[in-house]
Design an enzyme around this catalytic site. Sequence first.
Site, PDB file in Angstrom:
ATOM      1  N   GLY A   8       0.770  -0.734  -0.112  1.00 14.66           N
ATOM      2  CA  GLY A   8      -0.503  -0.873   0.155  1.00 14.66           C
ATOM      3  C   GLY A   8       1.087   1.459   0.222  1.00 14.66           C
ATOM      4  O   GLY A   8       0.621   1.986   1.064  1.00 14.66           O
ATOM      5  N   SER A  10       1.691   3.686  -2.535  1.00 13.45           N
ATOM      6  CA  SER A  10       1.411   4.834  -3.629  1.00 13.45           C
ATOM      7  C   SER A  10       1.054   5.303  -3.114  1.00 13.45           C
ATOM      8  O   SER A  10       0.854   6.744  -3.877  1.00 13.45           O
ATOM      9  CB  SER A  10       0.240   4.331  -4.623  1.00 13.45           C
ATOM     10  OG  SER A  10      -1.014   3.809  -3.890  1.00 13.45           O
ATOM     11  N   VAL A  63      -3.721  -7.111  -0.863  1.00 13.69           N
ATOM     12  CA  VAL A  63      -3.000  -7.804  -0.052  1.00 13.69           C
ATOM     13  C   VAL A  63      -4.055  -8.791   0.660  1.00 13.69           C
ATOM     14  O   VAL A  63      -3.630  -9.900   1.411  1.00 13.69           O
ATOM     15  CB  VAL A  63      -2.390  -6.940   0.326  1.00 13.69           C
ATOM     16  CG1 VAL A  63      -0.718  -6.373  -0.114  1.00 13.69           C
ATOM     17  CG2 VAL A  63      -2.462  -5.943   1.200  1.00 13.69           C
ATOM     18  N   ASN A  89       2.216  -2.410   5.785  1.00 19.78           N
ATOM     19  CA  ASN A  89       1.092  -0.765   5.834  1.00 19.78           C
ATOM     20  C   ASN A  89      -0.072  -1.004   4.948  1.00 19.78           C
ATOM     21  O   ASN A  89      -1.004   0.266   5.517  1.00 19.78           O
ATOM     22  CB  ASN A  89       1.939  -0.238   4.927  1.00 19.78           C
ATOM     23  CG  ASN A  89       1.392   1.222   4.364  1.00 19.78           C
ATOM     24  OD1 ASN A  89       0.706   1.968   6.182  1.00 19.78           O
ATOM     25  ND2 ASN A  89       0.718   1.913   3.611  1.00 19.78           N
ATOM     26  N   SER A 141      -2.563   0.215  15.334  1.00 20.48           N
ATOM     27  CA  SER A 141      -3.119   1.360  14.973  1.00 20.48           C
ATOM     28  C   SER A 141      -3.442   1.776  16.776  1.00 20.48           C
ATOM     29  O   SER A 141      -3.305   0.510  17.772  1.00 20.48           O
ATOM     30  CB  SER A 141      -4.208   1.959  14.916  1.00 20.48           C
ATOM     31  OG  SER A 141      -4.780   2.370  15.039  1.00 20.48           O
ATOM     32  N   TYR A 154     -11.898  -2.275  11.897  1.00 22.92           N
ATOM     33  CA  TYR A 154     -10.619  -1.160  12.562  1.00 22.92           C
ATOM     34  C   TYR A 154      -9.714  -1.925  13.372  1.00 22.92           C
ATOM     35  O   TYR A 154      -8.670  -2.710  13.554  1.00 22.92           O
ATOM     36  CB  TYR A 154     -10.873  -0.153  11.718  1.00 22.92           C
ATOM     37  CG  TYR A 154      -9.858   0.240  12.066  1.00 22.92           C
ATOM     38  CD1 TYR A 154      -8.653   0.078  10.626  1.00 22.92           C
ATOM     39  CD2 TYR A 154      -8.994   1.572  13.044  1.00 22.92           C
ATOM     40  CE1 TYR A 154      -7.501   0.336  10.771  1.00 22.92           C
ATOM     41  CE2 TYR A 154      -7.699   2.295  12.487  1.00 22.92           C
ATOM     42  CZ  TYR A 154      -7.056   1.924  11.062  1.00 22.92           C
ATOM     43  OH  TYR A 154      -6.368   2.247  11.239  1.00 22.92           O
ATOM     44  N   LYS A 158      -6.482  -3.916  13.534  1.00 26.94           N
ATOM     45  CA  LYS A 158      -5.184  -4.145  14.327  1.00 26.94           C
ATOM     46  C   LYS A 158      -4.246  -4.413  16.242  1.00 26.94           C
ATOM     47  O   LYS A 158      -3.249  -4.587  16.464  1.00 26.94           O
ATOM     48  CB  LYS A 158      -5.427  -2.075  14.621  1.00 26.94           C
ATOM     49  CG  LYS A 158      -5.317  -1.965  13.953  1.00 26.94           C
ATOM     50  CD  LYS A 158      -4.265  -1.699  12.592  1.00 26.94           C
ATOM     51  CE  LYS A 158      -4.415  -1.399  10.856  1.00 26.94           C
ATOM     52  NZ  LYS A 158      -3.552  -1.151  10.366  1.00 26.94           N
TER      53      LYS A 158
HETATM   54  P1  NAP Z   1      -4.261   5.795   3.053  1.00 25.63           P
HETATM   55  O1  NAP Z   1      -3.553   7.198   2.319  1.00 25.63           O
HETATM   56  O2  NAP Z   1      -5.123   5.257   2.612  1.00 25.63           O
HETATM   57  O3  NAP Z   1      -2.541   4.623   2.626  1.00 25.63           O
HETATM   58  C1  NAP Z   1      -3.831   3.291   2.526  1.00 25.63           C
HETATM   59  C2  NAP Z   1      -2.595   2.342   1.388  1.00 25.63           C
HETATM   60  O4  NAP Z   1      -3.016   1.366   1.699  1.00 25.63           O
HETATM   61  C3  NAP Z   1      -3.495   3.310   0.175  1.00 25.63           C
HETATM   62  O5  NAP Z   1      -2.787   3.174  -1.357  1.00 25.63           O
HETATM   63  C4  NAP Z   1      -4.555   1.994  -0.408  1.00 25.63           C
HETATM   64  O6  NAP Z   1      -4.773   2.200  -1.457  1.00 25.63           O
HETATM   65  C5  NAP Z   1      -3.424   0.954   0.317  1.00 25.63           C
HETATM   66  N1  NAP Z   1      -4.541  -0.821   0.077  1.00 25.63           N
HETATM   67  C6  NAP Z   1      -5.145  -0.417   0.295  1.00 25.63           C
HETATM   68  N2  NAP Z   1      -6.352  -1.690   0.459  1.00 25.63           N
HETATM   69  C7  NAP Z   1      -5.219  -2.790  -0.328  1.00 25.63           C
HETATM   70  C8  NAP Z   1      -5.590  -3.145  -0.836  1.00 25.63           C
HETATM   71  N3  NAP Z   1      -6.633  -4.391  -0.770  1.00 25.63           N
HETATM   72  N4  NAP Z   1      -3.831  -4.048  -1.465  1.00 25.63           N
HETATM   73  C9  NAP Z   1      -3.206  -3.068  -1.387  1.00 25.63           C
HETATM   74  N5  NAP Z   1      -3.033  -2.128  -1.117  1.00 25.63           N
HETATM   75  C10 NAP Z   1      -4.392  -1.127  -0.607  1.00 25.63           C
HETATM   76  O7  NAP Z   1      -4.030   5.288   4.725  1.00 25.63           O
HETATM   77  P2  NAP Z   1      -2.361   5.839   5.304  1.00 25.63           P
HETATM   78  O8  NAP Z   1      -3.231   7.087   6.828  1.00 25.63           O
HETATM   79  O9  NAP Z   1      -1.475   6.101   4.898  1.00 25.63           O
HETATM   80  O10 NAP Z   1      -2.813   4.364   6.035  1.00 25.63           O
HETATM   81  C11 NAP Z   1      -1.551   3.180   6.529  1.00 25.63           C
HETATM   82  C12 NAP Z   1      -1.400   2.125   7.264  1.00 25.63           C
HETATM   83  O11 NAP Z   1      -1.438   3.105   8.153  1.00 25.63           O
HETATM   84  C13 NAP Z   1      -3.029   1.835   7.579  1.00 25.63           C
HETATM   85  O12 NAP Z   1      -2.396   0.029   7.449  1.00 25.63           O
HETATM   86  C14 NAP Z   1      -3.319   2.150   8.145  1.00 25.63           C
HETATM   87  O13 NAP Z   1      -4.688   1.358   8.746  1.00 25.63           O
HETATM   88  C15 NAP Z   1      -2.751   2.929   9.353  1.00 25.63           C
HETATM   89  N6  NAP Z   1      -2.788   3.295  10.239  1.00 25.63           N
HETATM   90  C16 NAP Z   1      -2.954   5.360   9.937  1.00 25.63           C
HETATM   91  C17 NAP Z   1      -2.911   6.032  10.360  1.00 25.63           C
HETATM   92  C18 NAP Z   1      -3.481   7.512  10.259  1.00 25.63           C
HETATM   93  O14 NAP Z   1      -3.746   8.140  11.499  1.00 25.63           O
HETATM   94  N7  NAP Z   1      -3.122   7.989   9.218  1.00 25.63           N
HETATM   95  C19 NAP Z   1      -3.355   5.658  12.098  1.00 25.63           C
HETATM   96  C20 NAP Z   1      -3.305   4.561  12.417  1.00 25.63           C
HETATM   97  C21 NAP Z   1      -2.306   3.498  11.207  1.00 25.63           C
HETATM   98  P3  NAP Z   1      -6.494   2.429  -2.175  1.00 25.63           P
HETATM   99  O15 NAP Z   1      -5.758   3.943  -2.187  1.00 25.63           O
HETATM  100  O16 NAP Z   1      -6.614   1.896  -3.601  1.00 25.63           O
HETATM  101  O17 NAP Z   1      -7.513   1.782  -0.959  1.00 25.63           O
END
Ligand code: NAP
Length: 246
Positions: A8, A10, A63, A89, A141, A154, A158
Amino acid sequence: MAVALITGASQGIGECIAKRLAKDGWDIAINYYPTDSDKLKAENVAAACGECGVKAAIFPADVSDFEQCAELVKAVKDEFGSIDALVNNAGITKDTLLTLMTEEQYDSVIAVNQKSVFNMMKPTIKIMMKQKHGAVVNMASVAGLYGNPGQFNYSASKAAIIGMTMSAAKEVGARNIRVNAVAPGLIKTPMTDKLTDEQKNKIFEQIALKRFGEVEEIASVVAFLLSDAASYITGQTIEISGGLSM
Ligand code: NAP
């Protein structure tokens, strides 16, 4: 050169981890969800990593799909020759109250966030065992540590990742493979852009540092955990939340 595979990657935290590890000299395998727009974003991330003088390549895979993960890991190994670090991720949210949550909302979040860690770790750990070294960081998380209203699915995914991290660390520690997790609080990314101001304000009040986190602040801890500087750390979940839980 050591090779890091990030799922993930991108956009958001994954993109930042890829760029940070490239700066640190890792060759980078960028996984993206197979859509045209994610492919374009992944190509841009690869170009940015390449500017650091390392090799970077992109790999499509959902994934949550066991077979696609096996193919992804094989493709990365074939292309780069080794996989020295894995960052699980990729993640999604489908937030709603428990009484309103559909089976699809529950199952899909578990599949993408939790089962993906099994899908990715099984084939990658086999490679790392043959190599006799490796490091994994799983993205948990604070929701998995403390729960969060509206995030029953969620939080389940996690919290499971934290248990999976400890179990794997105990299984493969003797093979010189370390497995850790990070538990971010609220970090500014496309995922959290979706939250309402009311939801953000509620979380903000609980943060000791009185600000939301930046993606770089997650990437730096992941880079540390994958590096030799963390050579005696395994099975741990490092909270990165600005003091949200105190
Ligand atoms: P994000 O900007 O939505 O990025 C998540 C990435 O994962 C996106 O590129 C998404 O692609 C990709 N993805 C989703 N489903 C997928 C799949 N089935 N196969 C491959 N790739 C997939 O979110 P983020 O905030 O960067 O989060 C990254 C990680 O950190 C996640 O695990 C999230 O739960 C964790 N996290 C984030 C926060 C926060 O505050 N941001 C806090 C705690 C934990 P699409 O855009 O096409 O869906």
